[in-house]
Design a protein around this motif. Structure first.
Motif, PDB file in Angstrom:
ATOM      1  N   GLU A  87       6.237  -3.206 -28.857  1.00  0.00           N
ATOM      2  CA  GLU A  87       5.564  -4.183 -30.561  1.00  0.00           C
ATOM      3  C   GLU A  87       4.528  -3.447 -31.176  1.00  0.00           C
ATOM      4  O   GLU A  87       4.111  -3.696 -31.891  1.00  0.00           O
ATOM      5  CB  GLU A  87       5.180  -5.137 -29.907  1.00  0.00           C
ATOM      6  N   ALA A  88       3.083  -3.134 -29.876  1.00  0.00           N
ATOM      7  CA  ALA A  88       2.039  -2.931 -30.732  1.00  0.00           C
ATOM      8  C   ALA A  88       2.456  -1.499 -30.833  1.00  0.00           C
ATOM      9  O   ALA A  88       1.929  -1.484 -31.971  1.00  0.00           O
ATOM     10  CB  ALA A  88       1.329  -2.548 -29.351  1.00  0.00           C
ATOM     11  N   ARG A  89       3.212  -0.578 -31.186  1.00  0.00           N
ATOM     12  CA  ARG A  89       3.162   0.475 -30.986  1.00  0.00           C
ATOM     13  C   ARG A  89       4.068   0.611 -32.511  1.00  0.00           C
ATOM     14  O   ARG A  89       3.621   0.886 -33.807  1.00  0.00           O
ATOM     15  CB  ARG A  89       4.125   1.609 -30.165  1.00  0.00           C
ATOM     16  N   ALA A  90       4.954   0.133 -32.851  1.00  0.00           N
ATOM     17  CA  ALA A  90       5.657  -0.159 -34.490  1.00  0.00           C
ATOM     18  C   ALA A  90       5.002  -1.163 -35.122  1.00  0.00           C
ATOM     19  O   ALA A  90       5.148  -0.503 -36.045  1.00  0.00           O
ATOM     20  CB  ALA A  90       7.062  -1.787 -33.753  1.00  0.00           C
ATOM     21  N   MET A  91       3.702  -2.179 -34.713  1.00  0.00           N
ATOM     22  CA  MET A  91       2.764  -3.000 -35.565  1.00  0.00           C
ATOM     23  C   MET A  91       1.761  -1.544 -36.505  1.00  0.00           C
ATOM     24  O   MET A  91       1.964  -1.480 -37.172  1.00  0.00           O
ATOM     25  CB  MET A  91       2.034  -3.441 -34.984  1.00  0.00           C
ATOM     26  N   LEU A  92       1.456  -0.721 -34.976  1.00  0.00           N
ATOM     27  CA  LEU A  92       0.507   0.049 -35.318  1.00  0.00           C
ATOM     28  C   LEU A  92       1.172   1.412 -36.449  1.00  0.00           C
ATOM     29  O   LEU A  92       0.331   1.764 -37.341  1.00  0.00           O
ATOM     30  CB  LEU A  92      -0.168   0.996 -34.193  1.00  0.00           C
ATOM     31  N   ASN A  93       1.990   1.566 -35.907  1.00  0.00           N
ATOM     32  CA  ASN A  93       2.916   2.099 -37.095  1.00  0.00           C
ATOM     33  C   ASN A  93       3.660   2.120 -38.509  1.00  0.00           C
ATOM     34  O   ASN A  93       3.005   3.017 -38.835  1.00  0.00           O
ATOM     35  CB  ASN A  93       4.517   2.929 -36.299  1.00  0.00           C
ATOM     36  N   ARG A  94       3.407   0.920 -38.390  1.00  0.00           N
ATOM     37  CA  ARG A  94       2.973  -0.468 -39.828  1.00  0.00           C
ATOM     38  C   ARG A  94       1.840  -0.098 -41.076  1.00  0.00           C
ATOM     39  O   ARG A  94       1.915   0.095 -41.886  1.00  0.00           O
ATOM     40  CB  ARG A  94       4.143  -1.524 -39.804  1.00  0.00           C
ATOM     41  N   LEU A  95       1.465   0.359 -39.688  1.00  0.00           N
ATOM     42  CA  LEU A  95      -0.987   0.000 -40.528  1.00  0.00           C
ATOM     43  C   LEU A  95      -1.287   1.056 -40.447  1.00  0.00           C
ATOM     44  O   LEU A  95      -2.028   1.638 -40.934  1.00  0.00           O
ATOM     45  CB  LEU A  95      -1.648  -1.116 -39.687  1.00  0.00           C
ATOM     46  N   GLY A  96       0.135   2.378 -40.754  1.00  0.00           N
ATOM     47  CA  GLY A  96      -0.222   3.268 -41.079  1.00  0.00           C
ATOM     48  C   GLY A  96      -0.590   4.520 -39.257  1.00  0.00           C
ATOM     49  O   GLY A  96      -1.474   5.793 -39.723  1.00  0.00           O
ATOM     50  N   ILE A  97      -1.306   4.345 -38.175  1.00  0.00           N
ATOM     51  CA  ILE A  97      -2.091   4.595 -36.984  1.00  0.00           C
ATOM     52  C   ILE A  97      -0.847   4.919 -36.552  1.00  0.00           C
ATOM     53  O   ILE A  97       0.165   4.222 -35.834  1.00  0.00           O
ATOM     54  CB  ILE A  97      -2.509   3.279 -36.562  1.00  0.00           C
ATOM     55  N   THR A  98      -0.338   5.761 -36.322  1.00  0.00           N
ATOM     56  CA  THR A  98       0.622   7.203 -35.568  1.00  0.00           C
ATOM     57  C   THR A  98       0.095   7.462 -34.554  1.00  0.00           C
ATOM     58  O   THR A  98       1.271   7.869 -33.283  1.00  0.00           O
ATOM     59  CB  THR A  98       1.809   7.433 -36.450  1.00  0.00           C
ATOM     60  N   GLU A  99      -1.089   8.630 -34.041  1.00  0.00           N
ATOM     61  CA  GLU A  99      -1.878   8.650 -33.165  1.00  0.00           C
ATOM     62  C   GLU A  99      -1.813   7.703 -32.783  1.00  0.00           C
ATOM     63  O   GLU A  99      -3.747   7.533 -32.557  1.00  0.00           O
ATOM     64  CB  GLU A  99      -2.326   9.743 -33.245  1.00  0.00           C
ATOM     65  N   ASP A 113      -3.023  -0.379 -47.701  1.00  0.00           N
ATOM     66  CA  ASP A 113      -1.874  -0.012 -48.848  1.00  0.00           C
ATOM     67  C   ASP A 113      -1.267  -1.000 -49.101  1.00  0.00           C
ATOM     68  O   ASP A 113      -0.500  -1.979 -48.374  1.00  0.00           O
ATOM     69  CB  ASP A 113      -1.386   1.363 -49.057  1.00  0.00           C
ATOM     70  N   MET A 114      -0.088  -0.854 -50.036  1.00  0.00           N
ATOM     71  CA  MET A 114       0.844  -1.963 -50.605  1.00  0.00           C
ATOM     72  C   MET A 114       2.010  -2.271 -49.995  1.00  0.00           C
ATOM     73  O   MET A 114       2.497  -3.622 -49.778  1.00  0.00           O
ATOM     74  CB  MET A 114       0.891  -1.539 -52.038  1.00  0.00           C
ATOM     75  N   GLU A 115       2.369  -1.625 -49.336  1.00  0.00           N
ATOM     76  CA  GLU A 115       3.526  -1.420 -48.212  1.00  0.00           C
ATOM     77  C   GLU A 115       2.968  -2.537 -46.942  1.00  0.00           C
ATOM     78  O   GLU A 115       3.386  -2.949 -46.506  1.00  0.00           O
ATOM     79  CB  GLU A 115       3.789  -0.038 -47.628  1.00  0.00           C
ATOM     80  N   MET A 116       1.726  -2.117 -46.997  1.00  0.00           N
ATOM     81  CA  MET A 116       1.019  -2.124 -45.222  1.00  0.00           C
ATOM     82  C   MET A 116       0.770  -4.192 -45.680  1.00  0.00           C
ATOM     83  O   MET A 116       1.107  -4.845 -44.892  1.00  0.00           O
ATOM     84  CB  MET A 116      -0.259  -2.301 -45.172  1.00  0.00           C
ATOM     85  N   ALA A 117       0.415  -4.357 -46.702  1.00  0.00           N
ATOM     86  CA  ALA A 117       0.110  -5.497 -47.347  1.00  0.00           C
ATOM     87  C   ALA A 117       0.877  -6.698 -47.052  1.00  0.00           C
ATOM     88  O   ALA A 117       1.597  -7.917 -47.079  1.00  0.00           O
ATOM     89  CB  ALA A 117      -1.187  -5.566 -48.379  1.00  0.00           C
ATOM     90  N   ALA A 118       1.984  -5.834 -47.452  1.00  0.00           N
ATOM     91  CA  ALA A 118       3.732  -7.072 -48.321  1.00  0.00           C
ATOM     92  C   ALA A 118       3.547  -7.073 -46.740  1.00  0.00           C
ATOM     93  O   ALA A 118       4.787  -7.896 -46.163  1.00  0.00           O
ATOM     94  CB  ALA A 118       4.074  -5.875 -48.784  1.00  0.00           C
ATOM     95  N   TRP A 119       3.548  -5.731 -46.135  1.00  0.00           N
ATOM     96  CA  TRP A 119       4.477  -6.735 -44.704  1.00  0.00           C
ATOM     97  C   TRP A 119       3.363  -7.655 -43.722  1.00  0.00           C
ATOM     98  O   TRP A 119       3.835  -8.542 -42.990  1.00  0.00           O
ATOM     99  CB  TRP A 119       4.189  -4.703 -43.662  1.00  0.00           C
ATOM    100  N   LEU A 120       2.587  -7.399 -44.044  1.00  0.00           N
ATOM    101  CA  LEU A 120       1.419  -8.348 -42.886  1.00  0.00           C
ATOM    102  C   LEU A 120       1.595  -9.605 -43.442  1.00  0.00           C
ATOM    103  O   LEU A 120       1.406 -10.599 -42.977  1.00  0.00           O
ATOM    104  CB  LEU A 120      -0.805  -8.462 -43.851  1.00  0.00           C
ATOM    105  N   GLU A 121       1.738  -9.638 -45.316  1.00  0.00           N
ATOM    106  CA  GLU A 121       2.542 -11.165 -45.807  1.00  0.00           C
ATOM    107  C   GLU A 121       3.631 -11.784 -45.282  1.00  0.00           C
ATOM    108  O   GLU A 121       3.643 -13.311 -44.985  1.00  0.00           O
ATOM    109  CB  GLU A 121       2.361 -10.707 -47.620  1.00  0.00           C
ATOM    110  N   GLY A 122       4.381 -10.927 -44.723  1.00  0.00           N
ATOM    111  CA  GLY A 122       5.494 -10.967 -44.087  1.00  0.00           C
ATOM    112  C   GLY A 122       5.711 -11.862 -42.432  1.00  0.00           C
ATOM    113  O   GLY A 122       5.754 -12.717 -41.973  1.00  0.00           O
ATOM    114  N   TYR A 123       4.228 -10.986 -41.949  1.00  0.00           N
ATOM    115  CA  TYR A 123       4.232 -10.958 -40.966  1.00  0.00           C
ATOM    116  C   TYR A 123       3.137 -12.759 -40.186  1.00  0.00           C
ATOM    117  O   TYR A 123       3.970 -13.655 -39.521  1.00  0.00           O
ATOM    118  CB  TYR A 123       3.598 -10.096 -39.975  1.00  0.00           C
ATOM    119  N   LEU A 124       2.502 -12.899 -41.775  1.00  0.00           N
ATOM    120  CA  LEU A 124       1.583 -13.742 -40.798  1.00  0.00           C
ATOM    121  C   LEU A 124       2.705 -15.535 -41.367  1.00  0.00           C
ATOM    122  O   LEU A 124       1.991 -16.316 -41.529  1.00  0.00           O
ATOM    123  CB  LEU A 124       0.203 -13.532 -42.152  1.00  0.00           C
TER     124      LEU A 124
END
Length: 596
Positions: free
Chosen positions: A101-113, A152-163
């Protein structure tokens, strides 16, 4: 109830930030804290998170309530890897459970390494790791300071849905008004040390605040009217000879000594600009590369004198590079950028100009100009600072002692004091409070020159932009007419509506007389046994895809294919992670049922 803060007081020197404030949080409360920069919003959050003690008052977190807190400037270990930081302080067994779950969340936030050391990340990347850290920790209450900054906007939209789906309580500070509209169900405004609570999202809050201010104004008018009448009576020579006269005089004195409603200060900005001639700025076949990566590819455009352009795109696409090319701060690898003789550029960048922490705010503005001509008259540097909410004490304060928001406001004033006719704004809404943003938007709507803004603030772009430039990976720049909402309609197809509930599903939800025994179906059992391996494969595929994107160079067709593949992999990982959570929760329930 999750938390109770009662009669909180907090002073910094002679300034009272919080005065006899109380705040109660129940489960499902999603609270947005707003207020002008420097009023103490972050201090309030630190007190609620018990990271700072109030001068007086109490903060009680109720038994068994888990709190996860993300401060404005997170303290992180430079030598730790991303994943080590995310799980810092948590039991080893929890990492084994929540790592996917943490890896998927980081990927969604643009942190892939995920194995990269924290010390090698940019400030924005660190903030996104801190956000993932706060979200992955088991919590009944999330306390988040500016979670939307650097998204960015895609990340903000994802965070909106998560919260929005989060089942516990949330307290957050954000200046993203669409985010406030869609996530929170209560707005708490900190104004002159006092908390005002509104059971509403942002749009409804604006109505309720206007009603409150109207009621306060009406009460003050009534008080002034009574005072005038009583003053006339006293002036006619009435003296306290009888009980009634004494009572009336005492009532007058009480009314006279009563304080009227505090007037909230607002930033006042007059439109300052120089004349803009016929020739503005022309970009012709401009290309810019960094190493093997092309960030701007063969772009041509001539700015019109009334342009209001919003620049959007994912983090790292090249938005700031485009702005710096227009400003002449960097040169293209090929093509030309020509400026007219009358062009005067005002650049408000993410980094800001270098501010000497030992210099006083007043001296900093005086170095730019001691007097400025505005449509309302001539103002001194000190008067302009007052219009930007810098009182006499703050004007003589060293810049290093100002809050982050106050420094951004000072930097904005320094840009406008130069009277530009082309305004280039790189993330202007970061660290500016909602009140200042509203007035900045009004200022920009009347600005008689060109405005170009890189921003992830959808509300800001809806009010400002008449056209949108999307900077894509590979250097392509796509142009759309209209504001941000128009751009979304043209770029993203309307999502299909949810299917209506079928009679079968409604019947299945009816309670039965006897609870059904939980168990895996045959397919669920097989899926549960193999889902960890499938998630590992998806994770490896994403890492391979990232490496291929980095190595693609100028091959635009291949880059587009790889980016589409990455998005598809992210969607698969999201869906698989949701399924993993469901299956593991079901397995825990089955085990608990068997143990009974």
């Amino acid at each position: 109830m999750l938390l109770a803060a009662e009669h909180i007081e907090k002073n910094y020197g002679m300034k009272q930030l919080i005065q006899d404030a109380s705040l109660y949080l129940d489960n499902q409360d999603k609270v947005g804290i707003i207020g002008i920069n420097g009023t103490g919003k972050s201090t309030l959050l630190r007190i609620l998170a018990r990271a700072e003690e109030p001068d007086s008052g109490t903060v009680q977190v109720f038994p068994n309530v888990q709190v996860s807190y993300m401060p404005q400037n997170p303290d992180m270990r430079a030598d730790a890897t991303v994943l080590e930081q995310v799980f810092y302080g948590l039991p080893t067994e929890y990492r084994a459970v929540a790592e996917y779950e943490a890896r998927a969340m980081l990927n969604r936030l643009g942190i892939t390494e995920h194995d990269k050391p924290i010390g090698q990340l940019s400030g924005g990347q660190r903030k996104r790791v801190a956000l993932a850290t706060a979200l992955i920790h088991p919590a009944d209450l999330l306390i988040l300071d500016e979670p939307t900054n650097h998204l960015d906007m895609e990340m903000a939209a994802w965070l909106e849905g998560y919260l929005s789906r989060f089942s516990g309580g949330i307290v957050l500070i954000t200046h993203d008004r669409y985010f406030l509209d869609r996530v929170v169900n209560r707005i708490v405004e900190l104004e002159n040390g006092v908390l005002y609570s509104y059971d509403a999202n942002y749009a409804r809050y604006l109505e309720l605040k206007a009603e409150r201010l109207d009621m306060q104004a009406a009460s003050e008018r009534k008080r002034q009217s009574i005072l005038r009448r009583e003053y006339e009576w006293i002036s006619r020579g009435a003296r306290a000879r009888g009980t009634k006269s004494r009572d009336r005089i005492e009532r007058y004195e009480a009314l006279r000594d009563q304080e009227g409603p505090a007037t909230a200060e607002n930033v006042q900005i007059s439109a300052l600009s120089g004349r803009l001639g016929r020739k503005t700025i022309e970009l012709s076949h401009v290309t810019k590369c960094y190493g093997a990566q092309t960030v701007i590819d063969d772009f041509s455009y001539t700015l019109a004198r009334t342009d209001r352009i919003g620049i959007v795109g994912i983090n790292g696409a090249g938005k700031s590079t485009l702005l710096n090319l227009i400003a002449g701060r960097i040169q293209p690898d090929s093509g030309t950028v020509e400026q007219g003789q009358t062009v005067r550029i005002g650049m408000f960048s993410q980094e800001g100009r270098e501010l000497d922490p030992e210099q006083r705010a007043l001296d900093f503005i005086r170095d730019i100009s001691n007097r400025i001509e505005t449509p309302e008259g001539t103002f001194s540097a000190s008067q302009m600072l007052e219009r930007f909410l810098f009182s006499g004490d703050l004007q003589h304060q060293k810049i290093g002692k100002l809050s982050g928001g106050e420094r951004r406001r000072l930097y904005l004033l320094s840009v406008l004091m130069e009277a530009p006719n082309v305004l280039l704004l790189d993330e202007p809404t970061n660290d500016l409070d909602v009140e200042t943003l509203m007035i900045l938007e009004d200022y920009l709507s009347g600005f008689p020159g060109i405005v170009i803004a890189v921003s992830h603030d959808r509300y800001f772009l809806d009010k400002l932009a008449t056209s949108i430039f999307e900077v894509c990976k590979g250097g392509e720049i796509r142009s759309y007419t209209g504001n941000f909402s128009d751009y979304l309609q043209k770029r993203i197809p309307t999502e299909p509506q949810a299917k209506p509930r079928t009679p079968k599903s409604e019947k299945a939800e009816k309670p039965t007389s006897k609870p059904q025994k939980l168990r895996f179906s045959f397919n669920e059992q097989r899926e549960f046994e193999h889902i960890d391996e499938e998630l590992e494969q998806l994770d490896r595929a994403l890492q391979d895809c990232e490496q291929q994107i980095a190595a693609a160079g100028n091959d635009y067709v291949k880059l587009q294919e790889l980016l589409a593949k990455k998005e598809q992999l992210l969607q698969q990982q999201d869906a698989k992670t949701e399924r993993w959570i469901y299956l593991n929760e079901l397995a825990e329930k089955i085990a608990a049922q068997s143990a009974q």
